[in-house]
Design a protein around this motif. Structure first.
Motif, PDB file in Angstrom:
ATOM      1  N   SER A 293       0.808  -1.220   0.000  1.00 27.76           N
ATOM      2  CA  SER A 293       0.000   0.000   0.000  1.00 27.76           C
ATOM      3  C   SER A 293       0.841   1.270   0.000  1.00 27.76           C
ATOM      4  N   ASP A 294       2.153   1.145   0.297  1.00 25.30           N
ATOM      5  CA  ASP A 294       3.029   2.326   0.285  1.00 25.30           C
ATOM      6  C   ASP A 294       3.500   2.595  -1.145  1.00 25.30           C
ATOM      7  N   VAL A 295       2.548   2.944  -1.990  1.00 21.16           N
ATOM      8  CA  VAL A 295       2.814   3.066  -3.420  1.00 21.16           C
ATOM      9  C   VAL A 295       3.370   4.457  -3.742  1.00 21.16           C
ATOM     10  N   VAL A 296       4.454   4.470  -4.503  1.00 18.26           N
ATOM     11  CA  VAL A 296       4.985   5.721  -5.035  1.00 18.26           C
ATOM     12  C   VAL A 296       4.481   5.854  -6.468  1.00 18.26           C
ATOM     13  N   MET A 297       3.810   6.950  -6.759  1.00 18.62           N
ATOM     14  CA  MET A 297       3.219   7.142  -8.081  1.00 18.62           C
ATOM     15  C   MET A 297       3.966   8.214  -8.858  1.00 18.62           C
ATOM     16  N   ALA A 298       3.861   8.130 -10.164  1.00 21.35           N
ATOM     17  CA  ALA A 298       4.464   9.119 -11.053  1.00 21.35           C
ATOM     18  C   ALA A 298       3.367   9.827 -11.839  1.00 21.35           C
ATOM     19  N   PRO A 312      10.770   3.452  -4.609  1.00 21.41           N
ATOM     20  CA  PRO A 312      11.044   2.944  -3.258  1.00 21.41           C
ATOM     21  C   PRO A 312      12.078   1.829  -3.286  1.00 21.41           C
ATOM     22  N   GLU A 313      12.718   1.612  -2.127  1.00 21.15           N
ATOM     23  CA  GLU A 313      13.687   0.517  -1.998  1.00 21.15           C
ATOM     24  C   GLU A 313      13.032  -0.759  -1.462  1.00 21.15           C
ATOM     25  N   SER A 314      11.716  -0.791  -1.490  1.00 24.18           N
ATOM     26  CA  SER A 314      10.998  -1.931  -0.929  1.00 24.18           C
ATOM     27  C   SER A 314      11.038  -3.158  -1.827  1.00 24.18           C
ATOM     28  N   GLY A 315      11.564  -3.004  -3.042  1.00 22.97           N
ATOM     29  CA  GLY A 315      11.612  -4.130  -3.957  1.00 22.97           C
ATOM     30  C   GLY A 315      10.509  -4.108  -4.987  1.00 22.97           C
ATOM     31  N   CYS A 316       9.597  -3.167  -4.899  1.00 23.45           N
ATOM     32  CA  CYS A 316       8.517  -3.050  -5.881  1.00 23.45           C
ATOM     33  C   CYS A 316       9.077  -2.474  -7.171  1.00 23.45           C
ATOM     34  N   ARG A 317       8.895  -3.204  -8.260  1.00 21.44           N
ATOM     35  CA  ARG A 317       9.497  -2.804  -9.541  1.00 21.44           C
ATOM     36  C   ARG A 317       8.626  -1.838 -10.333  1.00 21.44           C
ATOM     37  N   THR A 318       7.411  -1.588  -9.872  1.00 19.58           N
ATOM     38  CA  THR A 318       6.427  -0.907 -10.700  1.00 19.58           C
ATOM     39  C   THR A 318       5.917   0.358 -10.028  1.00 19.58           C
ATOM     40  N   MET A 319       5.813   1.434 -10.806  1.00 21.83           N
ATOM     41  CA  MET A 319       5.202   2.675 -10.347  1.00 21.83           C
ATOM     42  C   MET A 319       3.971   2.950 -11.203  1.00 21.83           C
ATOM     43  N   PRO A 320       2.790   3.075 -10.598  1.00 23.19           N
ATOM     44  CA  PRO A 320       1.627   3.499 -11.379  1.00 23.19           C
ATOM     45  C   PRO A 320       1.832   4.928 -11.877  1.00 23.19           C
ATOM     46  N   VAL A 321       1.380   5.193 -13.086  1.00 19.82           N
ATOM     47  CA  VAL A 321       1.505   6.526 -13.686  1.00 19.82           C
ATOM     48  C   VAL A 321       0.119   7.141 -13.804  1.00 19.82           C
ATOM     49  N   MET A 322      -0.025   8.344 -13.259  1.00 20.45           N
ATOM     50  CA  MET A 322      -1.314   9.005 -13.208  1.00 20.45           C
ATOM     51  C   MET A 322      -1.340  10.231 -14.121  1.00 20.45           C
ATOM     52  N   LEU A 327      -5.411   6.490 -13.693  1.00 18.69           N
ATOM     53  CA  LEU A 327      -4.296   5.604 -14.023  1.00 18.69           C
ATOM     54  C   LEU A 327      -4.178   5.472 -15.538  1.00 18.69           C
ATOM     55  N   VAL A 328      -2.993   5.849 -16.071  1.00 26.77           N
ATOM     56  CA  VAL A 328      -2.805   5.812 -17.524  1.00 26.77           C
ATOM     57  C   VAL A 328      -1.635   4.924 -17.950  1.00 26.77           C
ATOM     58  N   GLY A 329      -0.836   4.441 -17.013  1.00 23.67           N
ATOM     59  CA  GLY A 329       0.299   3.622 -17.408  1.00 23.67           C
ATOM     60  C   GLY A 329       1.041   3.057 -16.220  1.00 23.67           C
ATOM     61  N   LEU A 330       2.076   2.258 -16.512  1.00 25.52           N
ATOM     62  CA  LEU A 330       2.962   1.693 -15.500  1.00 25.52           C
ATOM     63  C   LEU A 330       4.398   1.996 -15.891  1.00 25.52           C
ATOM     64  N   LEU A 331       5.190   2.323 -14.889  1.00 30.24           N
ATOM     65  CA  LEU A 331       6.611   2.587 -15.126  1.00 30.24           C
ATOM     66  C   LEU A 331       7.414   1.485 -14.466  1.00 30.24           C
ATOM     67  N   THR A 332       8.162   0.730 -15.280  1.00 31.81           N
ATOM     68  CA  THR A 332       9.011  -0.346 -14.763  1.00 31.81           C
ATOM     69  C   THR A 332      10.419  -0.164 -15.300  1.00 31.81           C
ATOM     70  N   MET A 333      11.399  -0.671 -14.556  1.00 33.22           N
ATOM     71  CA  MET A 333      12.788  -0.559 -15.000  1.00 33.22           C
ATOM     72  C   MET A 333      13.023  -1.356 -16.274  1.00 33.22           C
ATOM     73  N   ASP A 334      12.305  -2.460 -16.437  1.00 34.74           N
ATOM     74  CA  ASP A 334      12.443  -3.238 -17.666  1.00 34.74           C
ATOM     75  C   ASP A 334      12.035  -2.402 -18.873  1.00 34.74           C
ATOM     76  N   ASN A 335      10.926  -1.707 -18.747  1.00 32.16           N
ATOM     77  CA  ASN A 335      10.451  -0.919 -19.873  1.00 32.16           C
ATOM     78  C   ASN A 335      11.343   0.289 -20.129  1.00 32.16           C
ATOM     79  N   VAL A 336      11.860   0.889 -19.039  1.00 32.37           N
ATOM     80  CA  VAL A 336      12.800   1.994 -19.197  1.00 32.37           C
ATOM     81  C   VAL A 336      14.047   1.511 -19.928  1.00 32.37           C
ATOM     82  N   GLY A 337      14.527   0.310 -19.562  1.00 29.49           N
ATOM     83  CA  GLY A 337      15.691  -0.243 -20.257  1.00 29.49           C
ATOM     84  C   GLY A 337      15.424  -0.453 -21.737  1.00 29.49           C
ATOM     85  N   GLU A 338      14.237  -0.946 -22.073  1.00 36.57           N
ATOM     86  CA  GLU A 338      13.892  -1.141 -23.486  1.00 36.57           C
ATOM     87  C   GLU A 338      13.800   0.198 -24.209  1.00 36.57           C
TER      88      GLU A 338
END
Length: 360
Positions: A293-298, A312-322, A327-338
């Motif tokens: 529930s401690d979600v960091v959003m972009a 966050p350093e909690s291990g959550c790989r995904t940030m909801p994008v608002m 909600l319009v998208g998801l931000l993940t390190m995998d997608n940023v790398g691509e």
């Protein structure tokens, strides 16, 4: 930071201690008890009280520039203040970097007065009174921290000074190179003199490489909004649904983490790891019982580099994008790398239209 125990808070900054710190303290206590001399324990605690004040110096100076600190963690090798971001103005970074060593100077000055204005000989750092040892230790910390090597304060001071005359990325790379040269020197001297220097050399080498990598990443992401690299095709899950629904979604596609919705509101993120742990415990529950529930959003329009710094350093790989509260998208390190790989293939420095991927 994982494996850390809370100590409380000061000025809204969480204080915590890593379990390895407590293990080292226990080891020193047992060793002192066997040798009949427990003075090492209060000296150790006093020294890390000084380290804590050092880190608070960084944190409070950063606050003057509008940069908050989420927590300070005590480790056996020192303290770590986790700032939400580093100052972008080189002059501000210089002040933040110098604030910590300045605290050590202040502590040393107070101890110098208490000891009657007498500076104890250097050899007393290992056998004098606790106050004499703390005075010498703070002087040592001051000079050691100002060595021009990341991740120590001196490396940040060097970068800040260089950044007033050259681009930030180049300044970071130069300061990182200086730091790695010093790491080699530490390792060489440590091989013949003190093995502890070899450990410090590894710490400095890795820290310098990480600083250079982060600066290069920031440079590559400069001026790019979150919407350019976010996932736009994704699945969501309702907070009141059972875990079977989450299993179905994972097996049906390649998405690993799912925004958890309560109507139109994002109330958390369900990660694959948390789901697997719940299933392994034979835990039958709803999604909202195991979600984070401690979600960091972009925000879709904010800069990508800034959003990633808030992950966050909690291990959550995904940030909801608002966008506009929706909600319009998801931000993940995998997608940023691509996204970065596609940018590199198209040509470094060229702007490109929005790139969306559905591979993660």
């Amino acid at each position: 930071m994982t494996w850390s125990l809370p100590l409380g808070s000061v000025a809204g900054i969480r204080l915590q201690v890593h379990f390895t710190f407590l293990a080292l303290l226990a080891w020193m206590g047992v060793k002192g008890w066997r040798q009949g001399d427990l003075s090492g324990v209060p000296f150790f605690l006093g020294l890390f009280a000084c380290v804590l004040l050092h880190e608070l110096g960084h944190a409070l100076m950063a606050r003057r520039f509008g940069i908050m600190t989420s927590d300070i963690t005590l480790l056996p090798i020192g303290g770590v203040a986790r700032l939400e971001r580093m100052p972008e103005d080189p002059r501000q970074e210089l002040w933040v970097a110098l604030a910590g060593p300045a605290v050590n100077v202040a502590i040393a000055a107070v101890l110098f007065v208490i000891l009657g204005g007498q500076l104890p000989p250097v050899e007393k750092i290992g056998g004098g009174s606790i106050l004499e040892r703390l005075l010498l230790a703070n002087i040592t910390l001051f000079f050691f921290n100002l060595l021009p090597a990341f991740p120590m304060d001196g490396g940040r001071v060097l970068r800040a000074l260089l950044a007033t005359r050259m681009p930030y990325t180049r300044a970071t790379q130069t300061a990182a190179t200086v730091g790695q040269i010093m790491a080699v020197l530490f390792g060489f001297v440590g091989f013949f003199a003190n093995p502890l220097l070899i450990f410090i050399a590894m710490f400095v080498w890795i820290g310098a490489a990480q600083e250079a990598s982060v600066a290069q990443m920031k440079s590559a992401l400069g001026g790019i909004p979150v919407r350019a690299a976010m996932l736009t095709e994704f699945q969501v899950i309702e907070a009141r649904e059972g875990l079977d629904r989450a299993v179905e979604l994972i097996l049906a596609g390649s998405q690993l983490d799912f925004p958890v919705m309560d109507g139109e509101s994002v109330v958390g993120v369900l990660t694959r790891d948390d789901l697997l742990q719940a299933l392994a415990r034979k835990q039958e529950s709803r999604v909202d019982a195991i979600m984070r529930s401690d979600v960091v959003m972009a925000e879709a329009g904010e800069m990508l580099a800034g959003a990633l710094q808030r992950r966050p350093e909690s291990g959550c790989r995904t940030m909801p994008v608002m966008q506009g509260g929706r909600l319009v998208g998801l931000l993940t390190m995998d997608n940023v790398g691509e996204f970065l790989a596609i940018q590199a293939a198209r040509g470094a420095g060229q702007s490109s239209p929005q790139v969306s991927s559905n591979s993660r």
